[in-house]
Scaffold this motif. Structure first.
Motif, PDB file in Angstrom:
ATOM      1  N   PRO A 110       0.850  -1.087   0.071  1.00 32.56           N
ATOM      2  CA  PRO A 110       0.030  -0.030   0.023  1.00 32.56           C
ATOM      3  C   PRO A 110       0.985   1.431   0.059  1.00 32.56           C
ATOM      4  N   PRO A 111       0.299   2.435  -0.421  1.00 27.62           N
ATOM      5  CA  PRO A 111       1.164   3.710  -0.484  1.00 27.62           C
ATOM      6  C   PRO A 111       1.585   4.034   1.191  1.00 27.62           C
ATOM      7  N   GLY A 112       2.605   4.579   1.210  1.00 23.43           N
ATOM      8  CA  GLY A 112       2.902   5.050   2.727  1.00 23.43           C
ATOM      9  C   GLY A 112       3.411   3.625   3.628  1.00 23.43           C
ATOM     10  N   ALA A 113       3.392   2.795   3.062  1.00 20.43           N
ATOM     11  CA  ALA A 113       3.785   1.532   4.180  1.00 20.43           C
ATOM     12  C   ALA A 113       5.186   1.481   4.037  1.00 20.43           C
ATOM     13  N   LYS A 114       5.933   1.203   5.303  1.00 20.74           N
ATOM     14  CA  LYS A 114       7.334   1.367   5.357  1.00 20.74           C
ATOM     15  C   LYS A 114       7.923  -0.120   5.281  1.00 20.74           C
ATOM     16  N   LEU A 115       8.682  -0.542   4.240  1.00 22.29           N
ATOM     17  CA  LEU A 115       9.047  -1.731   3.925  1.00 22.29           C
ATOM     18  C   LEU A 115      10.527  -2.045   4.440  1.00 22.29           C
ATOM     19  N   TYR A 116      11.474  -1.319   3.807  1.00 20.00           N
ATOM     20  CA  TYR A 116      12.902  -1.565   4.410  1.00 20.00           C
ATOM     21  C   TYR A 116      13.395   0.024   4.636  1.00 20.00           C
ATOM     22  N   ALA A 122      11.961   4.074   0.535  1.00 27.73           N
ATOM     23  CA  ALA A 122      10.914   5.070   0.845  1.00 27.73           C
ATOM     24  C   ALA A 122       9.718   4.435   0.521  1.00 27.73           C
ATOM     25  N   PRO A 123       8.787   4.641   1.310  1.00 28.91           N
ATOM     26  CA  PRO A 123       7.428   4.145   1.033  1.00 28.91           C
ATOM     27  C   PRO A 123       6.879   4.770  -0.283  1.00 28.91           C
ATOM     28  N   LEU A 124       5.840   4.040  -0.829  1.00 27.03           N
ATOM     29  CA  LEU A 124       5.319   4.369  -2.119  1.00 27.03           C
ATOM     30  C   LEU A 124       4.363   5.656  -2.032  1.00 27.03           C
ATOM     31  N   THR A 125       4.440   6.763  -2.822  1.00 31.27           N
ATOM     32  CA  THR A 125       3.476   7.750  -2.931  1.00 31.27           C
ATOM     33  C   THR A 125       2.170   7.370  -3.414  1.00 31.27           C
ATOM     34  N   GLN A 126       1.253   7.964  -3.342  1.00 30.84           N
ATOM     35  CA  GLN A 126       0.137   7.530  -3.913  1.00 30.84           C
ATOM     36  C   GLN A 126       0.077   7.432  -5.375  1.00 30.84           C
ATOM     37  N   TYR A 167       1.998   4.301  -6.343  1.00 24.18           N
ATOM     38  CA  TYR A 167       1.124   3.259  -5.999  1.00 24.18           C
ATOM     39  C   TYR A 167       0.462   2.960  -7.130  1.00 24.18           C
ATOM     40  N   GLU A 168      -0.260   4.036  -7.523  1.00 20.37           N
ATOM     41  CA  GLU A 168      -1.426   4.020  -8.873  1.00 20.37           C
ATOM     42  C   GLU A 168      -0.480   3.342 -10.038  1.00 20.37           C
ATOM     43  N   ALA A 169       0.575   3.800 -10.142  1.00 25.50           N
ATOM     44  CA  ALA A 169       1.426   3.405 -11.551  1.00 25.50           C
ATOM     45  C   ALA A 169       1.849   1.749 -11.341  1.00 25.50           C
ATOM     46  N   LYS A 170       2.138   1.650 -10.050  1.00 25.71           N
ATOM     47  CA  LYS A 170       2.537   0.235  -9.718  1.00 25.71           C
ATOM     48  C   LYS A 170       1.335  -0.772  -9.934  1.00 25.71           C
ATOM     49  N   ILE A 171       0.360  -0.470  -9.426  1.00 22.33           N
ATOM     50  CA  ILE A 171      -0.794  -1.576  -9.465  1.00 22.33           C
ATOM     51  C   ILE A 171      -1.454  -1.645 -11.011  1.00 22.33           C
TER      52      ILE A 171
END
Length: 342
Positions: free
Chosen positions: A17-23, A27-31, A34-38
């Motif tokens: 999801p956008p804003g989720a910290k993974l590593y 950096a977390p995905l911006t909105q 995220y839209e481009a990714k999905i």
């Protein structure tokens, strides 16, 4: 009339999801990202058009469902995987399965190693997969079931401990410089983890399907090439067998046994690292799809690799190519494997 099914493996690369910290270093995905990714992931899934897809690096099943909502070819598909722990400080990558074919029962996750498999004592790591395999029994057209295992083995990323870091700094290097011994030990830890997971996966496939001689597919990101020892462990290569039972319990790389034998099949790769082209994502099948077996119920028609995006290096795209396999299921009344009498 013979039936055909399509299987694929797809490392989606940090689907979250956008804003989720993974590593810490990501950096977390911006909105917008995220839209481009999905959107990109949905188009890639539609291009695969597979009946069963195994996915890796899924940080959120809800995000995966958002991808499927953008797809044209997966309306009503079943989604199976591991939901994130709501109490965890951050999301962790998991595997998932998407199936347009019905399942015989709900899919299951296997986080712990099978009985008799354990990490070496010196590692002091838990006897668990880093990413739990997901198992499903898929109902085949015309009857019967296919056991599908979706996997993601430990990466080759060095496993640093005791104050080391990803650059090999710390330890005995002096002045904070790289320590070659620490770097070597970190790589060894990763290899031991991946090797033990390969043994555990081999044992799990035996428990679920291979021991009972059930049709089985193991697909996913193995983080190693086909000729690697770890992949060979999963394949069961070189295992002792009784005369006439050389194929029993083994798995076979679809690319090697496909019926289409042409030059183009040698161009397949799923990963590019420091200029090296490698195939580390595999679809492995049991003897029931090897025409050399008298127990064959089908054959691998062909294998395709979707990898053009690797050279384009678009930020929303995966850093893995996808593997697509077409399986032909024999008609038991009118069809027979090439090696069997008609």
């Amino acid at each position: 009339m013979p039936q055909e099914i399509r299987l694929a493996t797809f490392n989606v690369c940090n689907l979250a999801p956008p804003g989720a910290k993974l590593y810490d270093n990501l950096a977390p995905l911006t909105q917008a990202q995220y839209e481009a990714k999905i959107e990109w992931t949905a188009r890639q899934l539609d291009q695969l058009d597979a009946d069963v897809v195994g996915l890796q690096e899924v940080f959120s099943l809800d995000t995966l469902r958002a991808v499927l909502a953008r797809c044209r070819r997966y309306d009503g598909a079943t989604v199976a995987g591991v939901a994130p722990d709501p109490l965890a400080e951050r999301l962790t990558p998991q595997v998932a399965l998407v199936s347009r074919l019905p399942l015989a029962a709900p899919a299951t996750s296997h986080p712990a190693f099978p009985a008799g498999v354990a990490m070496p004592c010196a590692c002091r790591d838990p006897d668990r997969y880093a990413r739990a395999p997901v198992h499903a029994q898929v109902l085949l057209p015309g009857g019967g079931t296919l056991d599908v295992l979706v996997v993601h083995l430990k990466s080759k990323r060095p496993d640093y401990r005791n104050g080391g870091d990803a650059n090999g700094n710390g330890g005995n290097g002096g002045n904070g410089g790289p320590d070659p011994v620490q770097y070597a030990q970190a790589n060894l830890r990763s290899l031991i983890r991946r090797g033990t997971e390969a043994v555990a996966l081999r044992a799990l496939a035996g428990e679920l399907a291979l021991g009972a001689r059930q049709p089985c597919v193991v697909l996913g990101d193995f983080n190693d090439t086909l000729d690697a020892v770890t992949t060979g462990i999963v394949l069961g290569a070189g295992a002792p067998c009784l005369p006439g039972e050389e194929l029993r319990g083994r798995l076979f790389d679809c690319n090697q046994i496909q019926l289409r034998q042409d030059q183009a099949r040698h161009l397949g790769y799923t990963n590019v690292h420091e200029g090296h082209y490698m195939t580390i994502d595999h679809v492995l099948v049991s003897e029931q799809f090897n025409p050399a077996s008298p127990h064959a119920i089908g054959a691998v028609l062909d294998v395709s690799y979707l990898n053009d995006h690797l050279l384009l290096q678009r930020p929303e795209a995966s850093d893995h190519g996808q593997v697509l396999v077409r399986l032909r299921l024999y008609d038991t009344d009118t069809d027979a494997p090439p090696s069997a009498p008609r």
